[in-house]
Design an enzyme around this catalytic site. Structure first.
Site, PDB file in Angstrom:
ATOM      1  CB  CYS A 177       4.281  -0.178  16.769  1.00  0.00           C
ATOM      2  SG  CYS A 177       6.047   0.170  16.537  1.00  0.00           S
ATOM      3  CB  CYS A 229       2.631   7.813   2.600  1.00  0.00           C
ATOM      4  SG  CYS A 229       3.049   6.701   3.972  1.00  0.00           S
ATOM      5  CB  SER A 269       9.325   7.414   9.406  1.00  0.00           C
ATOM      6  OG  SER A 269       8.903   7.228  10.750  1.00  0.00           O
ATOM      7  CB  CYS A 299      -0.443   8.085  10.742  1.00  0.00           C
ATOM      8  SG  CYS A 299       1.009   7.655  11.704  1.00  0.00           S
ATOM      9  CD  GLU A 341      -3.055  -0.929   2.247  1.00  0.00           C
ATOM     10  OE1 GLU A 341      -4.258  -0.788   1.991  1.00  0.00           O
ATOM     11  OE2 GLU A 341      -2.611  -1.018   3.411  1.00  0.00           O
ATOM     12  CB  SER A 368       8.274   6.483  15.458  1.00  0.00           C
ATOM     13  OG  SER A 368       6.951   6.415  15.904  1.00  0.00           O
ATOM     14  CG  LEU A 369      10.809  10.203  20.112  1.00  0.00           C
ATOM     15  CD1 LEU A 369      11.009  11.567  20.770  1.00  0.00           C
ATOM     16  CD2 LEU A 369      11.897   9.230  20.553  1.00  0.00           C
ATOM     17  CG  ASN A 370       5.083   7.037  18.795  1.00  0.00           C
ATOM     18  OD1 ASN A 370       4.913   8.126  18.258  1.00  0.00           O
ATOM     19  ND2 ASN A 370       5.424   5.955  18.120  1.00  0.00           N
ATOM     20  CB  CYS A 398       1.404   0.066  13.635  1.00  0.00           C
ATOM     21  SG  CYS A 398       1.754   0.012  11.863  1.00  0.00           S
ATOM     22  N   GLY A 413       6.063  -1.260   6.869  1.00  0.00           N
ATOM     23  CA  GLY A 413       7.423  -1.714   7.094  1.00  0.00           C
ATOM     24  C   GLY A 413       8.305  -0.724   7.821  1.00  0.00           C
ATOM     25  CD  GLU A 414      12.326   0.811  11.049  1.00  0.00           C
ATOM     26  OE1 GLU A 414      13.264   1.467  10.533  1.00  0.00           O
ATOM     27  OE2 GLU A 414      11.442   1.326  11.754  1.00  0.00           O
ATOM     28  CB  CYS A 443       6.059  -3.928   9.941  1.00  0.00           C
ATOM     29  SG  CYS A 443       7.315  -3.044  10.920  1.00  0.00           S
ATOM     30  CG  ASN A 484      -5.192   8.171  12.254  1.00  0.00           C
ATOM     31  OD1 ASN A 484      -6.022   9.063  12.120  1.00  0.00           O
ATOM     32  ND2 ASN A 484      -3.913   8.336  11.918  1.00  0.00           N
TER      33      ASN A 484
END
Length: 383
Positions: A143, A132, A223, A363, A119, A245-247, A146, A191-192, A139, A320
């Site tokens: 997380c 994007c 990212s 996201c 995607e 990405s911290l979060n 996600c 993916g990472e 992945c 989201n």
């Protein structure tokens, strides 16, 4: 034979996806190496590679003209024709689904030659359009917020499959008369990217090559969840921008939603960023905001303390809908209060508003719509 993931025997790059035979998997450097191996002098190989890159990628072409007559017309000697003719100029992906959202965002689902689904998301905005893109099928980083992480890692994408997301999306956007033109890329899809860094770096070289796609490096952002030991290789290999990405503002909470934190805690990640960040470069920190979990004023204070001394911006992202219903977006007043508190510390703070949420393109949502479709049809997960 397939390359296997030693952790679980998962095919990471299938026979159909391996990129060496794809024209789009080669930047000018790897094309020149191929042509030197075919017997060309280095200078002639570099010249031929530059002409091929411009011919194949500078314009939007439904089909790239290919073959000895084309090569001769480009001024490339017969010594290179057989090696070039062995490359496949056709896209490795095909558009499977186009899902437009109410806000103008378009989620694109591509099918690879081996059937894998990938995607991408076209995001038009005032003054620029952003794509994007994905770097893996699934992945491995898992997380909690996600949808892609719930899939696990199916396999890596080849450079050609990364590039083809761009050239197919660009052609679709231009054919539709889309405006503004596509000018920005973010590796924030499935993916990472740091788990597929060699392919990502080669794709970045082609995407930012003025003879090919000619994206400005400052308009391309990669990212990562914070794979700290890959930071030096990333900065050595590209001038593209970095997002981390911290979060969460502390290890306990970050570990609860991001397993990567067990290997690279926040302090280790910060040290690695400071050690690797080239002079004059900056980092975009991404902070997904969850209602009454990481959005208190005190959390903004902790976040400000963490980023102090790092040349950076912080992108605050209201979460989201995702796989964990307990993780919900904050009320608007809590979002505003968090941003105001963070800004009061002198931190450059931006808010990323949801785009494409109604079609599963926002996201953290990629692959979610496909899973929901499978569940409605009664297909078991993993079948």
């Amino acid at each position: 034979m397939d390359v296997l993931d030693k952790r679980g025997g998962i095919p990471l790059v299938s026979r159909a996806a391996r990129g060496d035979s794809l024209l789009a998997s080669h930047d000018a450097g790897s094309l020149a190496e191929r042509l030197v191996a075919a017997g060309g002098a280095p200078s002639a190989a570099r010249s031929a590679a530059a002409r091929i890159v411009r011919h194949a990628f500078f314009r939007d072409l439904a089909e790239v003209p290919w073959g000895p007559d084309v090569f001769a017309g480009l001024g490339i000697g017969a010594w290179a024709h057989a090696s070039l003719a062995a490359l496949d100029p056709a896209p490795a992906l095909a558009l499977h689904e186009r899902a437009p959202a109410e806000d103008g965002t378009i989620r694109l689902l591509f099918r690879a030659r081996d059937g894998a689904l990938v995607e991408s998301v076209l995001i038009p905005g005032p003054g620029r359009t952003t794509l994007c893109i994905s770097s893996q099928v699934g992945c491995a980083r898992a997380c909690a917020f996600c949808e892609t992480g719930r899939l696990g890692l199916e396999r890596q994408l080849s450079t050609g499959e990364i590039i083809d997301q761009v050239r197919l999306a660009r052609a679709l956007w231009n054919e539709a008369g889309g405006a503004p033109p596509l000018s920005n890329l973010v590796f924030m899809g499935m993916g990472e990217p740091f788990d597929n860094l060699p392919e990502v770096l080669r794709a970045l070289r082609l995407l930012t090559d003025d003879r090919a796609f000619a994206f400005a490096p400052s308009r391309v952002t990669v990212s990562t969840v914070g794979v700290a030991d890959k930071l030096p290789a990333f900065f050595a290999g590209t001038r593209a921008e970095l997002a981390v990405s911290l979060n969460a503002p502390d290890d306990e909470r970050r570990r609860a939603i991001m397993p990567i934190n067990a290997r690279f805690p926040l302090a280790a990640l910060r040290d690695a960023i400071l050690a690797a960040l080239p002079h004059g470069r900056r980092v975009l920190f991404e902070y997904v905001l969850f209602d009454r979990w990481n959005d208190a004023p005190e959390d903004a204070d902790l976040l400000a303390a963490y980023v102090r001394g790092i040349r950076c911006r912080v992108n605050v992202i209201p979460c989201n809908p995702g796989p964990d219903p307990a993780l919900r977006p904050p009320a608007p007043e809590r979002l505003d209060a968090f941003v105001a508190r963070l800004s009061s510390h002198g931190v450059t703070t931006l808010v990323r508003r949801p785009r494409g949420r109604d079609v599963g393109g926002a996201c953290g949502q990629l692959a979610g719509a496909r899973r929901a479709e499978r569940e409605r049809s009664g297909v078991p997960e993993g079948a």
